[in-house]
Design a protein around this motif. Structure first.
Motif, short mmCIF file in Angstrom:
data_model
loop_
_atom_site.label_atom_id
_atom_site.label_comp_id
_atom_site.label_asym_id
_atom_site.label_seq_id
_atom_site.Cartn_x
_atom_site.Cartn_y
_atom_site.Cartn_z
N VAL A 170 0.12 -86.37 -13.03
CA VAL A 170 0.30 -85.20 -12.17
C VAL A 170 1.77 -84.79 -12.13
O VAL A 170 2.64 -85.64 -11.94
CB VAL A 170 -0.17 -85.51 -10.72
N ALA A 171 2.04 -83.50 -12.31
CA ALA A 171 3.39 -82.98 -12.12
C ALA A 171 3.41 -82.17 -10.83
O ALA A 171 2.53 -81.32 -10.62
CB ALA A 171 3.80 -82.10 -13.30
N ILE A 172 4.39 -82.43 -9.97
CA ILE A 172 4.47 -81.73 -8.68
C ILE A 172 5.79 -80.97 -8.57
O ILE A 172 6.86 -81.55 -8.77
CB ILE A 172 4.39 -82.70 -7.48
N VAL A 173 5.69 -79.71 -8.24
CA VAL A 173 6.88 -78.93 -7.92
C VAL A 173 7.00 -78.92 -6.40
O VAL A 173 6.01 -78.66 -5.70
CB VAL A 173 6.74 -77.47 -8.44
N GLY A 174 8.20 -79.21 -5.89
CA GLY A 174 8.37 -79.24 -4.43
C GLY A 174 7.98 -80.58 -3.83
O GLY A 174 7.67 -80.67 -2.64
N VAL A 176 3.06 -89.94 -11.36
CA VAL A 176 3.61 -88.71 -10.77
C VAL A 176 4.97 -88.35 -11.35
O VAL A 176 5.87 -89.19 -11.43
CB VAL A 176 3.71 -88.86 -9.23
N LYS A 177 5.07 -87.07 -11.72
CA LYS A 177 6.35 -86.52 -12.19
C LYS A 177 6.76 -85.44 -11.18
O LYS A 177 5.93 -84.57 -10.85
CB LYS A 177 6.13 -85.90 -13.57
N ALA A 178 7.98 -85.49 -10.67
CA ALA A 178 8.43 -84.47 -9.71
C ALA A 178 9.39 -83.52 -10.41
O ALA A 178 10.38 -83.95 -11.01
CB ALA A 178 9.13 -85.15 -8.54
N LEU A 179 9.09 -82.23 -10.35
CA LEU A 179 9.95 -81.21 -10.96
C LEU A 179 10.83 -80.63 -9.87
O LEU A 179 10.33 -79.97 -8.94
CB LEU A 179 9.09 -80.09 -11.58
N THR A 180 12.12 -80.87 -9.96
CA THR A 180 13.03 -80.44 -8.90
C THR A 180 14.06 -79.48 -9.48
O THR A 180 14.36 -79.51 -10.68
CB THR A 180 13.71 -81.70 -8.29
N ARG A 181 14.60 -78.60 -8.62
CA ARG A 181 15.64 -77.70 -9.10
C ARG A 181 16.88 -78.52 -9.47
O ARG A 181 17.17 -79.51 -8.79
CB ARG A 181 16.01 -76.67 -8.02
N ALA A 231 3.89 -77.21 -4.72
CA ALA A 231 3.99 -77.22 -3.25
C ALA A 231 5.33 -76.58 -2.91
O ALA A 231 6.07 -77.05 -2.05
CB ALA A 231 3.88 -78.64 -2.72
N ILE A 232 5.62 -75.51 -3.64
CA ILE A 232 6.95 -74.89 -3.54
C ILE A 232 7.08 -74.10 -2.25
O ILE A 232 6.09 -73.60 -1.69
CB ILE A 232 7.21 -74.00 -4.80
N PHE A 233 8.31 -74.00 -1.78
CA PHE A 233 8.71 -73.18 -0.64
C PHE A 233 8.10 -71.78 -0.77
O PHE A 233 8.14 -71.20 -1.87
CB PHE A 233 10.25 -73.14 -0.67
N PHE A 234 7.60 -71.20 0.33
CA PHE A 234 6.86 -69.93 0.22
C PHE A 234 7.74 -68.76 -0.22
O PHE A 234 7.23 -67.75 -0.70
CB PHE A 234 6.11 -69.62 1.53
N GLY A 235 9.06 -68.91 -0.07
CA GLY A 235 9.95 -67.83 -0.52
C GLY A 235 10.24 -67.88 -2.02
O GLY A 235 10.89 -66.98 -2.55
N SER A 236 9.77 -68.91 -2.71
CA SER A 236 10.06 -69.05 -4.15
C SER A 236 8.78 -69.00 -4.99
O SER A 236 8.73 -69.60 -6.07
CB SER A 236 10.79 -70.37 -4.41
N LEU A 237 7.77 -68.30 -4.49
CA LEU A 237 6.48 -68.30 -5.19
C LEU A 237 6.56 -67.67 -6.58
O LEU A 237 5.72 -67.95 -7.45
CB LEU A 237 5.41 -67.58 -4.35
N GLY A 238 7.58 -66.85 -6.81
CA GLY A 238 7.76 -66.23 -8.14
C GLY A 238 7.92 -67.28 -9.24
O GLY A 238 7.55 -67.02 -10.40
N ASP A 239 8.44 -68.45 -8.88
CA ASP A 239 8.63 -69.51 -9.89
C ASP A 239 7.29 -70.03 -10.43
O ASP A 239 7.25 -70.73 -11.44
CB ASP A 239 9.41 -70.70 -9.28
N GLU A 240 6.20 -69.70 -9.73
CA GLU A 240 4.90 -70.20 -10.21
C GLU A 240 4.42 -69.46 -11.47
O GLU A 240 3.53 -69.96 -12.16
CB GLU A 240 3.84 -70.06 -9.10
N GLN A 268 -1.87 -74.07 -7.17
CA GLN A 268 -0.72 -73.30 -6.72
C GLN A 268 -0.37 -73.63 -5.28
O GLN A 268 -1.15 -74.27 -4.57
CB GLN A 268 -1.00 -71.80 -6.88
N SER A 269 0.80 -73.18 -4.84
CA SER A 269 1.23 -73.48 -3.47
C SER A 269 0.56 -72.51 -2.49
O SER A 269 1.14 -71.53 -2.05
CB SER A 269 2.75 -73.38 -3.35
N ALA A 270 -0.70 -72.83 -2.20
CA ALA A 270 -1.40 -72.11 -1.10
C ALA A 270 -1.14 -72.97 0.13
O ALA A 270 -0.18 -72.76 0.86
CB ALA A 270 -2.87 -71.95 -1.42
#
Ligand SMILES: NC(=O)c1ccc[n+]([C@@H]2O[C@H](COP(=O)([O-])OP(=O)(O)OC[C@H]3O[C@@H](n4cnc5c(N)ncnc54)[C@H](OP(=O)(O)O)[C@@H]3O)[C@@H](O)[C@H]2O)c1
Length: 327
Positions: A7-11, A34-39, A83-92, A109-111
């Motif tokens: 599983v790869a998780i953003v956020g 688990v792989k975490a994708l971070t900025r 599970a990205i911040f709701f202000g960064s949904l464009g990154d999806e 997706q980050s719902a």
């Protein structure tokens, strides 16, 4: 032996993300890697060091970088969860493109929000719906997961201040919608990850929307329960539909004047969400079923969860943990 699910998780460093990591690493029926994708700028966050210490592969990712690089990061991954911040949904969007190119078997997706109709009620739900359409347009396998309003942002303040240590700072007290009898589905954020660990390996939930929650309560019931558990009397401040609409119009007007007005945007978002769950009564299991969601209660009837009463007892005992406190 069952295969390991990658599983790869953003956020993963955020509130929902941490719950999901805990749910996956603590799962007994499935083994997850688990792989975490971070900025890149977040790589040195203490939470990322903690994640590494728990065996999570923490990888810096730039979503505006080349698609090939992101696709390579997702190579061999079974499930991508945002599970990205709701202000960064464009990154999806680049994330979905890379997931498709890498042959990912399921994209979440980050719902992770309360039940709200896709359009016309809460602006950022519309952004989530746009991303959902994008995913469906490219025929990427998905599961769309919404969850109850978190217990951690549900409790009102007590006159004694005993709960202040875990309630979001600076947030004005939420009034009670209408007569206080509007039901709303609630969840402990700590249980969300345990639901997710079940859902993402369940063939029944592939290409479906799923709604998970712990309990349904009206605001009056939440206040009654807290009064009985704490022994304190609460001040109840009710608000009408017309008053909430007035707040919405004010915030919308301020934003029309200045689109970068952060406090107007916050007021609009908070008021839209409140209008949905506190006035319209959108956030119920019945409405979720109407909107086409499968119910976590039907799918996993034996899954245990924290009751609201137990959460209150824990919080009153000084052992609760608030959200967004690391920031
Ligand atoms: N049901 C509810 O009651 C409820 C309540 C709150 C939120 N939600 C929903 O849950 C989902 C996840 O929200 P959350 O509150 O858990 O996320 P969060 O903690 O605010 O952020 C999650 C992660 O997003 C990444 N990120 C990317 N761009 C960012 C930016 N500009 N500012 C801050 N973080 C950024 C960060 O990870 P890196 O730093 O590692 O890149 C951060 O840790 C959202 O879709 C939201 O709508 C639901």
């Amino acid at each position: 032996m069952a295969p390991v699910v990658k599983v790869a998780i953003v956020g993963a460093s955020g509130e929902t993300g941490q719950s999901i990591v805990n749910g996956l690493l603590g799962a007994s029926e499935t083994k997850f890697e688990v792989k975490a994708l971070t900025r890149p700028e977040s790589l040195d966050k203490p939470i990322n060091a903690e994640l590494k210490g728990r065996g999570v592969d923490v990888v810096p990712v730039n979503f505006s970088g080349p698609l090939d690089k992101l696709t390579e990061v997702l190579s061999g991954i079974d499930v991508v969860i945002s599970a990205i911040f709701f202000g960064s949904l464009g990154d999806e969007i680049p994330l979905a493109n890379a997931a498709k190119a890498a042959g990912v078997k399921r994209f979440v997706q980050s719902a992770f929000m309360v039940v709200v109709p896709p359009r016309g009620v809460v602006d950022f739900r519309e952004k989530k719906d746009e991303n959902f359409n994008y995913i469906q347009k490219m025929r990427l396998p998905y599961t769309y997961i919404d969850v109850g309003w978190w217990y951690q942002i549900t409790l009102p303040r007590l006159p004694s201040g005993r709960l202040d240590y875990l309630l979001p700072t600076g947030q004005p007290e939420q009034p009670i919608g209408l007569d206080g009898n509007v039901p709303s589905a609630l969840a402990d954020i700590r249980d969300v990850g345990r639901y997710v660990a079940k859902i993402i390996v369940d063939p029944r939930t592939l290409n479906k929307k799923v709604h998970v929650f712990n309990e349904v309560h009206t605001r009056n019931q939440v206040y009654d329960l807290l009064e009985s558990v704490s022994g304190e009397r609460l001040n109840r401040q009710y608000i009408s539909e017309a008053e909430v609409k007035e707040r919405l119009e004010k915030a919308r007007h301020a934003l029309d004047q200045n689109q970068t007005d952060g406090s107007a945007l916050a007021m609009l978002t908070v008021s839209q969400l409140f209008f949905s769950w506190g006035i319209r009564g959108d956030n119920t299991p019945e409405n979720a079923a109407y909107l086409g969601y499968m119910s976590g209660k039907d799918l996993y009837p034996d899954l245990t969860y924290t009751t609201l009463k137990d959460y209150m007892i824990e919080a009153l005992g000084g052992k609760g943990k608030g959200v967004y406190q690391r920031r």
